[in-house]
Design a protein around this motif. Structure first.
Motif, PDB file in Angstrom:
ATOM      1  N   SER A  98       0.846  -1.202   0.000  1.00 14.98           N
ATOM      2  CA  SER A  98       0.000   0.000   0.000  1.00 14.98           C
ATOM      3  C   SER A  98       0.877   1.246   0.000  1.00 14.98           C
ATOM      4  CB  SER A  98      -0.914   0.009   1.220  1.00 14.98           C
ATOM      5  OG  SER A  98      -0.153   0.238   2.400  1.00 14.98           O
ATOM      6  N   ALA A  99       0.284   2.363  -0.397  1.00 11.37           N
ATOM      7  CA  ALA A  99       1.022   3.632  -0.445  1.00 11.37           C
ATOM      8  C   ALA A  99       1.482   4.050   0.941  1.00 11.37           C
ATOM      9  CB  ALA A  99       0.152   4.715  -1.063  1.00 11.37           C
ATOM     10  N   ALA A 100       0.782   3.602   1.999  1.00 14.93           N
ATOM     11  CA  ALA A 100       1.182   3.950   3.360  1.00 14.93           C
ATOM     12  C   ALA A 100       2.433   3.191   3.783  1.00 14.93           C
ATOM     13  CB  ALA A 100       0.032   3.652   4.331  1.00 14.93           C
ATOM     14  N   ILE A 101       2.580   1.945   3.302  1.00 21.90           N
ATOM     15  CA  ILE A 101       3.743   1.124   3.666  1.00 21.90           C
ATOM     16  C   ILE A 101       4.947   1.465   2.814  1.00 21.90           C
ATOM     17  CG2 ILE A 101       4.629  -1.258   3.682  1.00 21.90           C
ATOM     18  CD1 ILE A 101       1.832  -2.183   4.441  1.00 21.90           C
ATOM     19  N   ALA A 102       4.724   1.806   1.533  1.00 16.38           N
ATOM     20  CA  ALA A 102       5.844   2.086   0.618  1.00 16.38           C
ATOM     21  C   ALA A 102       5.694   3.476   0.008  1.00 16.38           C
ATOM     22  CB  ALA A 102       5.916   1.016  -0.467  1.00 16.38           C
ATOM     23  N   PRO A 103       5.819   4.545   0.830  1.00 20.03           N
ATOM     24  CA  PRO A 103       5.722   5.901   0.276  1.00 20.03           C
ATOM     25  C   PRO A 103       6.970   6.268  -0.516  1.00 20.03           C
ATOM     26  CG  PRO A 103       6.328   6.003   2.593  1.00 20.03           C
ATOM     27  CD  PRO A 103       6.082   4.552   2.274  1.00 20.03           C
ATOM     28  N   LYS A 104       6.842   7.281  -1.353  1.00 14.59           N
ATOM     29  CA  LYS A 104       7.997   7.749  -2.114  1.00 14.59           C
ATOM     30  C   LYS A 104       9.005   8.403  -1.176  1.00 14.59           C
ATOM     31  CE  LYS A 104       5.931   8.152  -6.649  1.00 14.59           C
ATOM     32  NZ  LYS A 104       5.746   8.944  -7.856  1.00 14.59           N
ATOM     33  N   ASP A 105      10.265   8.310  -1.543  1.00 17.23           N
ATOM     34  CA  ASP A 105      11.327   8.825  -0.685  1.00 17.23           C
ATOM     35  C   ASP A 105      11.656  10.269  -1.028  1.00 17.23           C
ATOM     36  OD1 ASP A 105      13.664   8.710   1.095  1.00 17.23           O
ATOM     37  OD2 ASP A 105      14.759   8.856  -0.797  1.00 17.23           O
ATOM     38  N   LYS A 106      11.755  11.120  -0.014  1.00 18.24           N
ATOM     39  CA  LYS A 106      11.988  12.549  -0.239  1.00 18.24           C
ATOM     40  C   LYS A 106      13.417  12.859  -0.658  1.00 18.24           C
ATOM     41  CE  LYS A 106       8.290  14.715   2.386  1.00 18.24           C
ATOM     42  NZ  LYS A 106       7.948  15.781   3.341  1.00 18.24           N
ATOM     43  N   LEU A 107      14.345  11.943  -0.400  1.00 11.64           N
ATOM     44  CA  LEU A 107      15.725  12.190  -0.805  1.00 11.64           C
ATOM     45  C   LEU A 107      15.819  12.403  -2.305  1.00 11.64           C
ATOM     46  CD1 LEU A 107      18.790  12.221  -0.049  1.00 11.64           C
ATOM     47  CD2 LEU A 107      18.805   9.766  -0.513  1.00 11.64           C
ATOM     48  N   PHE A 108      15.008  11.665  -3.079  1.00 13.79           N
ATOM     49  CA  PHE A 108      15.073  11.743  -4.533  1.00 13.79           C
ATOM     50  C   PHE A 108      14.033  12.693  -5.126  1.00 13.79           C
ATOM     51  CE2 PHE A 108      17.328   7.879  -3.585  1.00 13.79           C
ATOM     52  CZ  PHE A 108      18.337   7.832  -4.532  1.00 13.79           C
ATOM     53  N   TYR A 109      12.977  13.008  -4.368  1.00 13.36           N
ATOM     54  CA  TYR A 109      11.898  13.823  -4.919  1.00 13.36           C
ATOM     55  C   TYR A 109      11.724  15.173  -4.223  1.00 13.36           C
ATOM     56  CZ  TYR A 109      10.436   9.394  -7.087  1.00 13.36           C
ATOM     57  OH  TYR A 109      10.394   8.223  -7.801  1.00 13.36           O
ATOM     58  N   GLY A 110      12.436  15.376  -3.102  1.00 17.16           N
ATOM     59  CA  GLY A 110      12.200  16.546  -2.268  1.00 17.16           C
ATOM     60  C   GLY A 110      12.422  17.881  -2.959  1.00 17.16           C
ATOM     61  N   PHE A 111      13.368  17.937  -3.908  1.00 17.57           N
ATOM     62  CA  PHE A 111      13.678  19.217  -4.559  1.00 17.57           C
ATOM     63  C   PHE A 111      12.527  19.716  -5.434  1.00 17.57           C
ATOM     64  CE2 PHE A 111      18.321  17.683  -4.483  1.00 17.57           C
ATOM     65  CZ  PHE A 111      18.451  18.103  -3.170  1.00 17.57           C
ATOM     66  N   LEU A 112      11.581  18.830  -5.741  1.00 18.18           N
ATOM     67  CA  LEU A 112      10.444  19.225  -6.579  1.00 18.18           C
ATOM     68  C   LEU A 112       9.324  19.888  -5.775  1.00 18.18           C
ATOM     69  CD1 LEU A 112      10.233  15.944  -8.690  1.00 18.18           C
ATOM     70  CD2 LEU A 112      10.871  18.171  -9.587  1.00 18.18           C
TER      71      LEU A 112
END
Length: 561
Positions: free
Chosen positions: A142-156
Motif C-alpha cells: 500500500s502507499a502507506a507502507i511504501a511511500p515515495k522517498d523525499k531524498l530523490f523527490y524533495g527538490f520538486l
C-alpha cells in the motif's frame, strides 16, 4: 565533606572567591542577572551539570544511532554488492548519470539478476530491485507502507507542492480517487483533436525547415514543445503558441526541470538556506513564481465563473467545448461532498504539466529514434497507418483508430522497454519488506526499483539489448510477468496518466510516419543521460525527409482564454 569544602577542593575556590568561568556560563549568568549574586556558584554548578547531562544525552543518542546502523548493516549482509566499493564514495563511481554508468549497470546484471545492495558514500545503503518477483512485494504494498522517498523527490516540492507525485498517506489516497475520473476514456477522447492539432503544428514547422529536401532535426527539442503545447491546451484550454514563439510559462517549466537536475549533483545546494542564496536558487524561485501565478490565475478565474453561474449552468456553457483538467478538478467531490482547494488543484495541475510533458517527450523521442534505426519496422508501421487512413479526406486520427495500430503499439512498447523515460523510482518503506526467497529489507531503507535494470535483465528478457517489437505480440506476452515491463511503474502508485501518454504517442508516431521518412544522423552520436527522465547529452538528431504527395493539415486556430 561539606559542599563548600568540596567546591574548594575541586576548583580551588571558596564561596567568597570569584571563579573564572567558561565563556558560555558567563553569558548565561549575565542574561539571568546572576553574575553578582550569592547564588553565583550554585548557578555555575547547576549550569555545568546541565551541560554535562546534555553532553551525556548526546553521546547516548550517537551510540543509539551507531548501534541501529550496525544492526541494519548486519541485516543487509544477505544482499550481494557489486565489486569495487570505495571506502568513502561507496559505489558512486559505478553509477554515474551518463552512458558509461548505464553500461556499468548492465554489466552488474550479468551476475546479479534479482536484488543488489549499493552504497552512496559510507553511510547510505540502497537496495536496488531488478527482477519482477522481487519488485512485486514493494510495488504491491500500500502507499502507506511504501511511500515515495523525499531524498530523490524533495527538490520538486517548492514547484509541484503536495500533488500526487509527492503526497502520501490519506491525502494521496483521497487525491488519487478524485483525479481518477480526469483520465477516464470519455474525458480523453476529445483530447484527440488537440493531439492532432499540435502534431500538425510541429509538422508544418518541419516542412518549412526541410523545404522539400532532408534536414537534420533534434527530436527532443521539437517533441518537448509539442507535448508542452498539447498539455497546456488539455490542462488549461490555453493556447500559448509555444511551438512557434517563446512563452514565459513554457520557458519557466523547461528551466525548472533543468535546475532541479542541476541541484541534485551539487551537494552543497541540497541545503535550502544555501541554495536560495545562489544564482540558481533565485532563478528557481523566479520560475516557480511564474508557473504558480499562471496556474493560480486560471483556477481563480474558473472558480469565480463556477460560483457565479452554478455547476449546472456552468456545465451547459461548456457544451461543445473540451472539458479540460482544471474543469474536472473543480467539479470533483469526495464521499463527504468536499472539493479540492485551489492550492490542491494548483499542485495537481503543476504536477501533470511536469510529469506529462517530460516523460511523454522522452518516450516519443526515443520511439522515433528506434524507428529511424530500423527502417523495416518503420515501413511496417507506415503501412499500418496508411491502411487506416485509406480513403479519408483528412489525416486526422480518431479515437477508434488507436485500437487499429497493433504494430505501432508494439514498437512504442519495445522502445519504452529499451529507453524507459523514468529509469528508476524510489520508496522508503515504513515496515520490513519480505522478499520471495525469505530475505528481508529492513524498514527505513531506501529501495530503488530499477526500471532500466528490470527491462534489461537477461533472465527476464532474452537478448535484452536487441530492439524486437514482436516481444509485445499478445501471444509472446502471455507467459511474462506483468511486472517485467513497468515504464509507467505499477501497483497503487502507478502513473495515473499512462492512457493519456500512450494515446498521444500513438497519434504523433502515426502522423509522423504518414508524412515523413526518418533516418539517423550518423554525424551526431547519441549518448544517453539519465536525469529526472532519460535524455541524451546532445539531443537526438534525425534526418527528416517529407514523403512525396504528403502535406500537413493546416492547424486550426484556438482562442486564448
Amino acid at each position: 565533606m561539606s559542599f563548600n569544602k568540596a567546591l574548594e577542593h575541586t576548583t580551588g575556590l571558596g564561596l567568597g572567591d570569584q571563579p573564572r568561568m567558561v565563556p558560555i556560563t558567563d553569558q548565561i549568568l549575565k542574561v539571568l542577572r546572576l553574575e553578582k549574586t550569592s547564588f553565583r556558584t550554585y548557578a555555575i554548578s547547576a549550569l555545568l551539570l546541565s551541560l554535562l547531562f546534555i553532553f551525556f544525552r548526546f553521546l547516548v543518542k550517537v551510540f543509539q544511532i551507531c548501534h541501529k546502523f550496525h544492526i541494519t548493516c548486519q541485516r543487509l549482509r544477505c544482499f550481494p554488492q557489486p565489486p569495487g566499493r570505495n571506502w568513502l564514495l561507496g559505489h558512486l563511481g559505478m553509477y554515474l548519470p551518463n552512458e558509461s554508468g548505464l553500461r556499468d549497470e548492465m554489466k552488474v546484471l550479468d551476475t546479479l539478476r534479482h536484488v543488489v545492495l549499493v552504497w552512496i558514500g559510507p553511510f547510505l545503503p540502497l537496495v536496488v530491485l531488478v527482477h519482477p518477483d522481487y519488485i512485486k512485494p514493494l510495488l504491491g504494498a500500500s502507499a502507506a507502507i511504501a511511500p515515495k522517498d523525499k531524498l530523490f523527490y524533495g527538490f520538486l516540492t517548492p514547484w509541484l507542492g503536495d500533488g500526487l507525485l509527492l503526497s502520501k498517506g490519506e491525502k494521496w489516497s483521497r487525491h488519487r480517487r478524485l483525479l481518477t475520473p480526469a483520465f477516464h476514456f470519455d474525458i480523453l477522447k476529445p483530447y484527440m483533436k488537440i493531439y492532432n492539432q499540435c502534431t500538425d503544428i510541429m509538422h508544418a514547422k518541419w516542412h518549412r525547415l526541410t523545404a522539400g529536401a532532408t534536414a537534420s532535426l533534434d527530436m527532443f527539442e521539437h517533441v518537448s514543445l509539442l507535448t508542452l503545447d498539447s498539455l497546456q491546451k488539455c490542462v488549461f484550454s490555453y493556447n500559448s503558441d509555444c511551438q512557434e514563439k517563446n512563452s514565459d510559462y513554457i520557458t519557466a517549466i523547461i528551466e525548472l526541470s533543468a535546475l532541479v537536475v542541476k541541484r541534485q549533483y551539487r551537494i552543497h545546494h541540497h541545503l535550502d538556506f544555501i541554495y536560495y542564496r545562489t544564482a540558481d536558487g533565485r532563478r528557481f524561485k523566479k520560475a516557480c513564481d511564474i508557473v504558480h501565478r499562471f496556474t493560480t490565475e486560471v483556477i481563480q478565474e474558473r472558480r469565480q465563473a463556477l460560483n457565479q453561474q452554478g455547476a449546472e449552468a456552468w456545465l451547459k456553457s461548456k457544451q461543445g467545448k473540451t472539458l479540460d483538467f482544471i474543469d474536472v478538478l473543480l467539479l470533483a467531490q469526495d464521499e463527504d461532498g468536499k472539493q479540492l482547494s485551489d492550492e490542491d488543484i494548483r499542485a495537481e495541475a503543476d504536477t501533470f504539466m511536469f510529469e506529462g510533458h517530460d516523460t511523454t517527450s522522452s518516450g516519443l523521442s526515443w520511439v522515433l529514434f528506434n524507428l529511424a534505426r530500423y527502417p523495416e519496422y518503420q515501413d511496417k508501421c507506415r503501412e499500418e497507418i496508411q491502411e487506416i487512413m485509406k480513403g479519408r479526406e483528412t489525416d486526422e486520427i480518431e479515437w477508434d483508430d488507436l485500437a487499429q495500430m497493433p504494430f505501432i503499439t508494439m514498437c512504442i512498447k519495445e522502445s519504452l522497454r529499451l529507453f524507459p523515460p523514468v529509469t528508476l523510482i524510489s520508496r522508503r518503506c515504513t515496515e520490513d519488506i519480505k522478499m520471495p526467497d525469505g530475505r528481508v529489507i529492513p524498514k527505513g531503507i531506501i529501495c530503488l526499483v530499477s526500471i532500466y535494470g528490470t527491462h534489461y535483465n537477461p533472465s527476464v528478457w532474452p537478448d535484452s539489448k536487441v530492439f524486437n517489437p514482436y516481444r509485445f505480440d499478445p501471444e509472446n506476452s502471455q507467459q511474462r510477468s506483468p511486472l517485467a515491463f513497468i515504464p509507467f511503474s505499477a501497483g497503487p502508485r502507478n502513473c495515473i496518466g499512462q492512457s493519456f501518454a500512450m494515446s498521444e504517442m500513438k497519434v504523433v508516431v502515426a502522423l509522423t510516419l504518414l508524412r515523413f521518412r526518418l533516418s539517423v544522423d550518423r554525424t551526431k552520436k547519441v549518448r544517453r543521460k539519465p536525469e529526472l527522465i532519460l535524455r541524451t547529452e546532445n539531443g537526438i538528431w534525425l534526418n527528416v525527409e517529407p514523403l512525396s504527395g504528403q502535406t500537413t493539415a493546416t492547424p486550426m486556430a484556438q482562442p486564448q482564454q
